[in-house]
Design an enzyme around this catalytic site. Structure first.
Site, mmCIF file in Angstrom:
data_model
loop_
_atom_site.group_PDB
_atom_site.id
_atom_site.type_symbol
_atom_site.label_atom_id
_atom_site.label_comp_id
_atom_site.label_asym_id
_atom_site.label_seq_id
_atom_site.Cartn_x
_atom_site.Cartn_y
_atom_site.Cartn_z
ATOM 1 N N SER A 135 8.069 -2.811 5.339
ATOM 2 C CA SER A 135 7.084 -2.580 4.334
ATOM 3 C C SER A 135 7.406 -1.386 3.928
ATOM 4 O O SER A 135 6.542 -0.703 2.842
ATOM 5 C CB SER A 135 5.913 -2.235 5.043
ATOM 6 N N SER A 137 4.866 -3.387 2.148
ATOM 7 C CA SER A 137 3.423 -3.363 1.786
ATOM 8 C C SER A 137 3.081 -1.774 1.333
ATOM 9 O O SER A 137 1.948 -1.516 0.818
ATOM 10 C CB SER A 137 2.325 -3.592 3.007
ATOM 11 N N LYS A 145 -0.094 6.459 2.699
ATOM 12 C CA LYS A 145 -0.528 4.952 2.438
ATOM 13 C C LYS A 145 -1.982 4.922 2.995
ATOM 14 O O LYS A 145 -2.274 5.483 4.093
ATOM 15 C CB LYS A 145 0.554 4.212 3.304
#
Length: 304
Positions: free
Chosen positions: A156, A132, A56
């Site tokens: 997330s 996310s 990420k």
């Protein structure tokens, strides 16, 4: 690794063209060559040796910028050092192939908010991926990488895993180091893992050095099934899935007990206050000087 890089190339011109935020193919191929040499010499490290991993884009990877999905960090230079979790993954033999799309600054659950546009669902592009950790989930769900790193402050890792049909693992607080990950809430931030299923998650988790992994037999454990408040969700498919999981656990010798968490409502009230104030503390200088560089949804959260 060559196949993974080719699969990433093939995303150009598709609904998933923006899932990769950064990559350095030369470094990945060099690491793959070293992994081959070590294996040929009999130096097999473990389950992550030579495995392509996506990360990420709020976690530092040396040689690549950390932009957190935001125009605020458009001019961010490449990170000079790896985040501590990246160092651990490399120590385990993993090969970092890409940095991935995320909901801007990890501040949202949909994967729709990013300077490059939304993250399309891996199987139905008209649906949301969840966030996310959107890009990490999409690359795993499309079968491009077997495991990816995300962060989980509120949900997330687990939200995009659920929406994309894969496994998301949020370990205990502090079990995986957050040093070198851009903060959302210093109180709640976690690093987590995404993989196709629980077996792959377990293999990746067990391969990371420096963690005390207890090989606890399932038989004899007491596992709580949450009841009351938000946990009793009126959806027959949801109930059926949890019922099936409880039956499987019971068959394996687990004692499943119903548990209520009377502090749930308080948690739901306190969480956004803590997260919001800590996020604003991080972004105060940028937001007060150049609020227009944030996506409107993120700006609204910070303004509140």
């Amino acid at each position: 690794v060559r196949q993974v890089l080719a699969d990433l190339d093939a995303l150009d011109g598709t609904p998933w063209h923006n899932i990769v935020a950064a990559r350095d193919d030369a470094v990945a191929l060099e690491a793959a060559a070293r992994a081959d040499s070590e294996i040929a010499a009999g130096n097999w490290i473990g389950p992550l040796h030579g495995v392509a991993v996506a990360v990420k884009d709020n976690i530092d990877v040396a040689g690549m910028p950390t932009r957190c999905g935001s125009a605020v960090l458009d001019d961010a230079p490449p990170a000079t050092t790896d985040a501590r979790i990246i160092r651990k993954l490399r120590e385990a033999g993993a090969i970092i192939v890409a940095k991935t799309h995320l909901h801007e600054f990890a501040y949202g659950p949909t994967g729709l908010v990013n300077a490059s546009g939304p993250a399309a669902h891996p199987h139905e592009p008209g649906l949301i991926s969840g966030g996310s950790s959107s890009g990490s989930a999409v690359l795993v769900a499309r079968g491009i990488v077997p495991v990816a790193l995300g962060t989980d402050t509120g949900c997330s890792v687990r939200t995009p895993a659920a929406l994309c049909g894969i496994a998301g693992f949020k370990p205990g607080h502090g079990a995986l180091p957050v040093d070198g990950a851009f903060p959302l809430s210093t109180t709640f931030d976690h690093v987590g893992l995404l993989a196709a299923d629980t077996l792959d998650v377990a293999l990746a988790w067990g391969a990371i050095p420096g963690i005390a992994h207890l090989r606890t037999p399932v038989s004899g454990l007491r596992i709580g099934r949450l009841r009351g408040s938000i946990w009793d969700f009126p959806d027959p498919d949801f109930e059926a899935a949890v019922d099936a999981a409880c039956r499987t656990l019971t068959d394996l010798g687990v004692e499943v007990v119903e548990v209520t968490l009377p502090e749930t409502e308080e948690l739901l009230e306190v969480y956004p206050v803590v997260t919001g104030s800590e996020a604003y503390d991080t972004h105060r200088e940028w937001f007060e000087s150049t609020p227009e560089r944030y996506q409107p949804a993120t700006a609204a959260l910070l303004a509140a």
